[in-house]
Write an enzyme that holds these catalytic residues in place. Structure first.
Site, mmCIF file in Angstrom:
data_model
loop_
_atom_site.group_PDB
_atom_site.id
_atom_site.type_symbol
_atom_site.label_atom_id
_atom_site.label_comp_id
_atom_site.label_asym_id
_atom_site.label_seq_id
_atom_site.Cartn_x
_atom_site.Cartn_y
_atom_site.Cartn_z
ATOM 1 N N PRO A 384 0.705 -1.357 0.061
ATOM 2 C CA PRO A 384 0.113 0.050 0.079
ATOM 3 C C PRO A 384 0.795 1.279 0.075
ATOM 4 O O PRO A 384 2.067 1.444 0.314
ATOM 5 C CB PRO A 384 -0.904 -0.040 1.187
ATOM 6 C CG PRO A 384 -0.076 -0.903 2.149
ATOM 7 C CD PRO A 384 0.772 -2.099 1.404
ATOM 8 N N SER A 385 0.180 2.433 -0.162
ATOM 9 C CA SER A 385 0.934 3.941 -0.368
ATOM 10 C C SER A 385 1.454 4.061 1.237
ATOM 11 O O SER A 385 0.729 3.562 2.155
ATOM 12 C CB SER A 385 -0.006 4.813 -0.669
ATOM 13 O OG SER A 385 -0.454 4.778 -1.817
ATOM 14 N N GLU A 513 6.632 1.760 -11.529
ATOM 15 C CA GLU A 513 5.289 1.728 -12.003
ATOM 16 C C GLU A 513 5.223 2.593 -13.343
ATOM 17 O O GLU A 513 4.491 3.538 -13.716
ATOM 18 C CB GLU A 513 4.180 2.325 -11.176
ATOM 19 C CG GLU A 513 2.786 1.754 -11.510
ATOM 20 C CD GLU A 513 2.906 0.213 -11.831
ATOM 21 O OE1 GLU A 513 2.888 -0.152 -12.871
ATOM 22 O OE2 GLU A 513 2.177 -0.470 -10.831
#
Length: 596
Positions: A384-385, A513
Site C-alpha cells: 500500500p501507499s 510503475e
C-alpha cells in the site's frame, strides 16, 4: 533555510561587524578576483584622485594674483592637464573595476551552481528551490553591484578624504579641526540608522526569496492552477508577499529620507561655518583669498565622499546579509561525488541487510528490512501507499543513507563505491518520466559521459519503440520537447525515458510503475520497450497493479516498512492472505472492466 531560521539569523547578527566584513572579504577572495586588474584599477584611481586634488591648489595660485602670461602658460595648461588626466584615469579604472566585479560574480555563481548540484537530496527536501535560486541570482547581484558601483568610489573616496584632509591641514589647521569635529557626531547618528537598515534589508531579501519560490512553483504547475481555478487564491498570496516587500521598501525609503536631508544639513552647516570663520581669517590677514577658495574646493572633495559613505554603508548592510545566505549554502556538506571509477562486477545480487530509515527522527519508514534482489532477475515490490517502496528506491540510488544496516552489492558494501560509479550502474524509469527542455536527441543522450553516434541513438529509440513516432515529427530527433516534455504525450515521454536508459546500458534497472498512467495502446508499446530494457539486467519494479508483475521472478510484499512476504505470484496467492485479497480484488475488477 526556513523563514524562521532566517529570522533567527537576523536577531543573532543585527549589525555589520568584523565577522560580517571578514566573511565578505573571504567570499571575494575565494572567488579568485583578477588581482592584476584590480591593482591597475587602484593605481589609476589614485592618479584620478591626486589630479582632482591638484585643481584647488592651481586655483589658489590663480586667485592670489598670477600674471596674465603665467595664467596662459601655467594655469590653463595645468588645469586642462589635470582635468584630462582625471577623466582618462577615471574612465579606465571604472571599466577595469566593472570587469573585475563581473568576473568575481561569474566565478561566485559558477561556484554556487556547482555546489548546488553537489548538495544531497535531503537539502532539497528542506529548502524550497526558489530560495536557492534567489541566492544564486539576487544575492550575487547585490555583491556585483557593490563591487562595480561602489568599490571604485570607496577607493577614490578614501584617497580623496585622506589627501584632502592633509591639504586642508596645510592650508589652515584651525578650520580643518572644526570640520573634523563634525565627523564623530555624524557617525553617532548614522550607526543606529545603519543597524535598522541591516534588519530591513535582511527581511527584504528573505521575502524576495519566498516570492521567487512561490512564482517558481506556480508557474511550473500553471496547468494545475488553471484546472482547479485557483488563480485568485494564488494571485492573493503573491500580492500579500508583494505588499510585504512594498512595506519593507517604504521602511528603507524612510531611512534614506532621513539620511539625505541630514547629510545636506551637515554639509550646509559646515559650509556656512567655514565661510564665516574663513572670512574673518581673510580679513585679519591669516589667510589669502586664494587660500579660502582652495580650502572650500577641497572641503567639497572631502565632505562629498563622506556623504557617499552613508549610501555605501547601507549597501554594505545588504551585501553582508547576502554573504551570510550564500555562505550557508557553501558550508553545507556535499555528496561525496567523485569522478574516478571503481572496478565493479558487471552484475551481482543486491542485499538490504537490517536496513532502517527515517526521514524525520523517531518516525521510521523502514524497520530492519532484510531483502535480497537476485542478479539478472526481476523483483517486484508491492504494498500500500506509504509502505516504503519509494524509500527503498531512494536508498538504492543513495539519495539517503540508512539510519541502520547496510546495502551490499555482491559481497561489497554499496557505500564503498563512489557515487558516480554506483549511479552509473543504474537506469531509472519513473512514472512521470521527467524530460529536460531541449530536443528529443538531447533527452535520449542526457547523462552520458560520451557523445553517441546518431545510429546508436536511433537504435536505442527503435528498441524503445520510439523511433517510429519520432521520425513522424517535423524535426524528428531535433524536435523540441518543451518544458518538462509538455509537448509530448505520456507514452511518448515514457519511451524516450526508456531509450535513454537503453543507451546508458545499466546493470541495474529500477522501474517505478512505468505504465500506470498510460492508456492501453501506449501501455502495450511501453511494455514491449520495457521487455527489451529488462533483458539480462537486475530489475527492481515498484508495482501498484499486480497484473504488470505476475511473471516477476520474485515479488516482495511491503507493509508499514516491513517485509511481510516474498515469493512468486502463485506462492504468495497460496501463502499470503493480504496479497491474495489484493490480487483477487484487482483481477476481479480488471475482468469486470473488460466485460464492460
Amino acid at each position: 533555510m526556513s523563514t524562521e531560521e532566517h529570522g533567527k539569523a537576523v536577531k543573532e547578527q543585527p549589525v555589520i561587524g568584523k565577522k560580517g566584513l571578514v566573511a565578505f572579504a573571504r567570499l571575494i577572495t575565494d572567488s579568485k578576483p583578477p588581482r592584476v586588474i584590480l591593482t591597475i584599477a587602484l593605481l589609476l584611481t589614485l592618479v584620478q584622485t591626486i589630479a582632482g586634488l591638484i585643481v584647488p591648489l592651481i586655483t589658489k595660485g590663480l586667485i592670489d594674483g598670477l600674471t596674465q602670461s603665467a595664467l596662459n602658460r601655467t594655469v590653463i595648461i595645468g588645469l586642462i592637464g589635470a582635468f584630462v588626466l582625471q577623466a582618462i584615469a577615471s574612465g579606465i579604472s571604472i571599466y577595469l573595476l566593472n570587469y573585475a566585479g563581473q568576473r568575481i560574480v561569474a566565478n561566485l555563481r559558477s561556484r554556487l551552481w556547482r555546489k548546488v548540484l553537489a548538495l544531497p537530496v535531503p537539502y532539497f527536501d528542506r529548502n524550497r528551490s526558489g530560495d536557492t535560486m534567489s541566492r544564486i541570482t539576487n544575492d550575487t547581484s547585490l555583491i556585483m553591484g557593490l563591487i562595480t558601483e561602489n568599490l571604485v568610489s570607496l577607493i577614490s573616496n578614501v584617497i580623496a578624504i585622506v589627501g584632502g584632509i592633509a591639504l586642508l591641514l596645510y592650508l589652515d589647521w584651525v578650520m580643518t579641526l572644526i570640520i573634523l569635529a563634525v565627523v564623530p557626531v555624524t557617525a553617532l547618528i548614522l550607526m543606529p540608522v545603519g543597524r535598522k537598515m541591516y534588519r530591513i534589508s535582511r527581511k527584504q531579501q528573505d521575502e524576495m526569496a519566498e516570492l521567487t519560490s512561490d512564482l517558481n512553483q506556480v508557474i511550473s504547475e500553471i496547468r494545475l492552477v488553471k484546472a482547479y481555478g485557483t488563480e485568485e487564491r494564488e494571485a492573493g498570496e503573491g500580492e500579500r508577499r508583494i505588499r510585504r516587500m512594498f512595506g519593507f521598501g517604504l521602511q528603507e525609503a524612510r531611512i534614506l529620507a532621513l539620511i539625505g536631508p541630514l547629510s545636506t544639513f551637515v554639509l550646509t552647516a559646515v559650509l556656512v561655518i567655514i565661510l564665516g570663520v574663513g572670512g574673518v581669517r581673510v580679513a585679519s590677514g591669516l589667510l589669502t583669498a586664494g587660500d579660502l577658495v582652495a580650502f572650500i574646493l577641497l572641503l567639497f572633495q572631502v565632505i562629498t565622499p563622506m556623504a557617499q559613505f552613508t549610501t555605501l554603508y547601507s549597501r554594505l548592510q545588504k551585501v553582508v546579509g547576502a554573504t551570510e545566505r550564500i555562505q550557508l549554502i557553501l558550508a553545507h556538506e556535499e555528496e561525496p561525488l567523485h569522478l574516478q571509477q571503481l572496478a565493479a562486477p558487471g552484475s551481482e545480487p543486491i542485499t538490504l541487510k537490517h536496513v532502517s530509515f527515517a526521514y524525520v527522527p523517531g518516525e521510521e519508514v523502514l524497520h530492519q528490512v532484510d531483502l535480497t534482489l537476485p542478479a539478472r532477475k526481476v523483483t517486484a515490490i508491492v504494498g500500500p501507499s506509504g509502505s516504503g517502496k519509494s524509500t527503498i528506491f531512494s536508498l538504492l540510488e543513495r539519495f539517503y543513507v540508512p539510519a541502520e544496516g547496510e546495502l551490499l552489492y555482491g559481497a561489497e558494501a554499496v557505500a564503498d563505491y563512489t557515487l558516480s560509479s554506483w549511479r552509473g550502474k543504474i537506469g531509472y524509469v519513473s512514472q512521470e518520466s521527467p524530460l529536460m527542455a531541449g530536443t528529443i536527441r538531447d533527452n535520449i543522450t542526457y547523462g552520458l559521459n560520451r557523445v553517441p553516434s546518431m545510429d546508436e541513438v536511433a537504435q536505442a529509440a527503435q528498441m524503445a519503440y520510439a523511433d517510429h513516432f519520432i521520425r513522424q515529427l517535423p524535426q524528428g530527433y531535433e524536435t523540441e520537447v518543451g518544458e518538462r516534455g509538455i509537448k509530448l504525450s505520456g507514452g511518448q515521454r515514457q519511451r524516450i525515458a526508456i531509450a535513454r536508459a537503453l543507451l546508458r546500458s545499466p546493470d541495474i534497472l529500477m522501474l517505478d510503475e512505468a505504465t500506470s498512467s498510460l492508456d492501453s495502446t501506449s501501455e502495450h508499446e511501453v511494455q514491449k520497450a520495457l521487455a527489451n530494457l529488462m533483458e539480462g539486467r537486475t530489475t527492481i519494479v515498484i508495482a501498484h497493479r499486480l497484473s504488470t508483475v505476475v511473471n516477476a521472478d520474485q515479488i516482495v510484499v511491503l507493509d508499514r516498512g516491513r517485509v511481510t512476504g516474498r515469493g512468486t505470484h502463485q506462492e504468495l496467492v497460496a501463502s499470503h492472505e493480504v496479497y491474495r485479497e489484493l490480487a483477487m480484488k484487482q483481477f476481479v475488477e480488471a475482468d469486470a472492466g473488460t466485460a464492460t
